[in-house]
Design a protein around this motif. Structure first.
Motif, PDB file in Angstrom:
ATOM      1  N   GLU A   1       0.831  -1.202   0.000  1.00  0.00           N
ATOM      2  CA  GLU A   1       0.000   0.000   0.000  1.00  0.00           C
ATOM      3  C   GLU A   1       0.869   1.257   0.000  1.00  0.00           C
ATOM      4  OE1 GLU A   1      -3.235   0.087  -0.236  1.00  0.00           O
ATOM      5  OE2 GLU A   1      -3.477  -2.088  -0.202  1.00  0.00           O
ATOM      6  N   PRO A   2       0.550   2.259  -0.841  1.00  0.00           N
ATOM      7  CA  PRO A   2       1.316   3.515  -0.865  1.00  0.00           C
ATOM      8  C   PRO A   2       1.371   4.161   0.515  1.00  0.00           C
ATOM      9  CG  PRO A   2      -0.191   3.417  -2.727  1.00  0.00           C
ATOM     10  CD  PRO A   2      -0.539   2.254  -1.846  1.00  0.00           C
ATOM     11  N   GLY A   3       2.558   4.643   0.872  1.00  0.00           N
ATOM     12  CA  GLY A   3       2.744   5.335   2.133  1.00  0.00           C
ATOM     13  C   GLY A   3       2.993   4.443   3.326  1.00  0.00           C
TER      14      GLY A   3
ATOM     15  N   GLU B   1      16.402   9.008  -3.227  1.00  0.00           N
ATOM     16  CA  GLU B   1      15.497   8.648  -2.140  1.00  0.00           C
ATOM     17  C   GLU B   1      16.162   7.761  -1.076  1.00  0.00           C
ATOM     18  OE1 GLU B   1      12.624   9.999  -1.800  1.00  0.00           O
ATOM     19  OE2 GLU B   1      12.580  10.991  -3.760  1.00  0.00           O
ATOM     20  N   LEU B   2      17.468   7.543  -1.225  1.00  0.00           N
ATOM     21  CA  LEU B   2      18.164   6.748  -0.215  1.00  0.00           C
ATOM     22  C   LEU B   2      18.342   7.544   1.077  1.00  0.00           C
ATOM     23  CD1 LEU B   2      20.864   4.993  -2.436  1.00  0.00           C
ATOM     24  CD2 LEU B   2      18.745   4.011  -1.531  1.00  0.00           C
TER      25      LEU B   2
ATOM     26  N   VAL C   1       9.511   2.793   2.510  1.00  0.00           N
ATOM     27  CA  VAL C   1       8.150   3.293   2.407  1.00  0.00           C
ATOM     28  C   VAL C   1       7.721   3.179   0.951  1.00  0.00           C
ATOM     29  CG1 VAL C   1       6.621   5.280   2.691  1.00  0.00           C
ATOM     30  CG2 VAL C   1       8.474   4.878   4.343  1.00  0.00           C
ATOM     31  N   ARG C   2       6.621   2.508   0.719  1.00  0.00           N
ATOM     32  CA  ARG C   2       6.111   2.331  -0.638  1.00  0.00           C
ATOM     33  C   ARG C   2       5.663   3.679  -1.209  1.00  0.00           C
ATOM     34  NH1 ARG C   2       5.431  -1.692  -4.668  1.00  0.00           N
ATOM     35  NH2 ARG C   2       3.875  -0.920  -6.119  1.00  0.00           N
TER      36      ARG C   2
ATOM     37  N   ALA D   1       9.447   4.961  -4.232  1.00  0.00           N
ATOM     38  CA  ALA D   1       9.692   4.406  -2.907  1.00  0.00           C
ATOM     39  C   ALA D   1      10.940   5.055  -2.321  1.00  0.00           C
ATOM     40  CB  ALA D   1       9.867   2.893  -2.990  1.00  0.00           C
ATOM     41  N   ARG D   2      11.053   5.037  -1.001  1.00  0.00           N
ATOM     42  CA  ARG D   2      12.224   5.603  -0.323  1.00  0.00           C
ATOM     43  C   ARG D   2      12.583   4.740   0.878  1.00  0.00           C
ATOM     44  NH1 ARG D   2      10.684   8.108   4.393  1.00  0.00           N
ATOM     45  NH2 ARG D   2       8.470   8.695   4.587  1.00  0.00           N
ATOM     46  N   LEU D   3      13.817   4.866   1.328  1.00  0.00           N
ATOM     47  CA  LEU D   3      14.181   4.207   2.575  1.00  0.00           C
ATOM     48  C   LEU D   3      13.394   4.844   3.717  1.00  0.00           C
ATOM     49  CD1 LEU D   3      18.031   3.536   2.724  1.00  0.00           C
ATOM     50  CD2 LEU D   3      16.180   1.917   2.291  1.00  0.00           C
TER      51      LEU D   3
END
Length: 224
Positions: free
Chosen positions: A75-77, A106-107, A132-133, A140-142
């Motif tokens: 799921e996003p977020g 986004e790392l 995080v999706r 996406a990001r760490l």
């Protein structure tokens, strides 16, 4: 059933030892609860634990908390755990039951290419990482807590990160190689990914040179 967000990618006798180790870890986590469980491995090397019994809901939650869970739909977020599969100049690719691409921007781990960041923070392949999706228009990001954990590694004593070996195997190798006094503990990062926390006077790259021939694994040093 809970699919654990850690991989069992070794073969032969090493695979059987790792599977036995996982069964012991699952038993330590849920063995006191009123449940029956069975440990298996999916075709993509993610272990699955089927749980039945009066305390099944509690047991599943314990396993999710300890290992993270691979779910069918991201799921996003929301925050999930994926294993580090590959990296290139554009970013990291994690396996969370499906490929998850994290662009270099986004790392959130400071300057340098993804390969340099991996080297600096001692990120071995298959290391479980929280992310995080992203949404439709967001990558996406760490996860923030993952970034905090990795930065904490670079501030403390040095570390030696290892894959393809259980915690018991890493401890036995260090002790057999005469380094029992050169580390504080071996922290479990995943089923087959460990972090040797060195003493203040131990040089992590020197430890790699000394034990590398005994461990058929990827080894990465974290030097504060």
């Amino acid at each position: 059933m809970v699919v654990l967000a850690t991989k069992l990618y070794v073969e032969g006798e090493a695979r059987e030892r790792a599977l036995n180790s996982l069964r012991s870890l699952v038993d330590n986590a849920v063995g006191d609860l009123d449940v029956d469980y069975e440990v298996g491995v999916r075709h993509d090397d993610f272990p699955s634990v089927t749980v039945e019994g009066e305390d099944a809901v509690v047991a599943r939650n314990v396993l999710r908390e300890e290992w993270g869970e691979v779910v069918p739909d991201l799921e996003p977020g929301e925050t999930y755990v994926g294993t580090l599969e590959s990296w290139d100049e554009e970013g990291f690719t994690l396996d969370a039951g499906e490929p998850v691409r994290i662009p270099a921007d986004e790392l959130g781990l400071g300057p340098g290419s993804p390969a340099q960041i991996r080297e600096r923070f001692g990120l071995v392949q298959h290391l479980p990482l929280r992310f995080v999706r992203g949404g439709e228009d967001e990558p996406a990001r760490l996860a923030d807590e993952e970034r905090d954990r990795l930065y904490e590694w670079s501030r403390g004593n040095g570390r030696l990160n290892v894959n393809s070996a259980t915690r018991a195997e890493v401890r036995a190798t260090l002790n057999r190689a005469g380094h029992a006094r050169d580390y504080v503990t071996v922290e479990r990062l995943g089923l087959l990914e460990q972090s040797v926390i060195c003493t203040e006077d131990t040089d992590p790259p020197g430890l790699i040179a000394s034990v590398g021939e005994y461990l058929p694994a990827e080894l990465r040093a974290v030097v504060p």
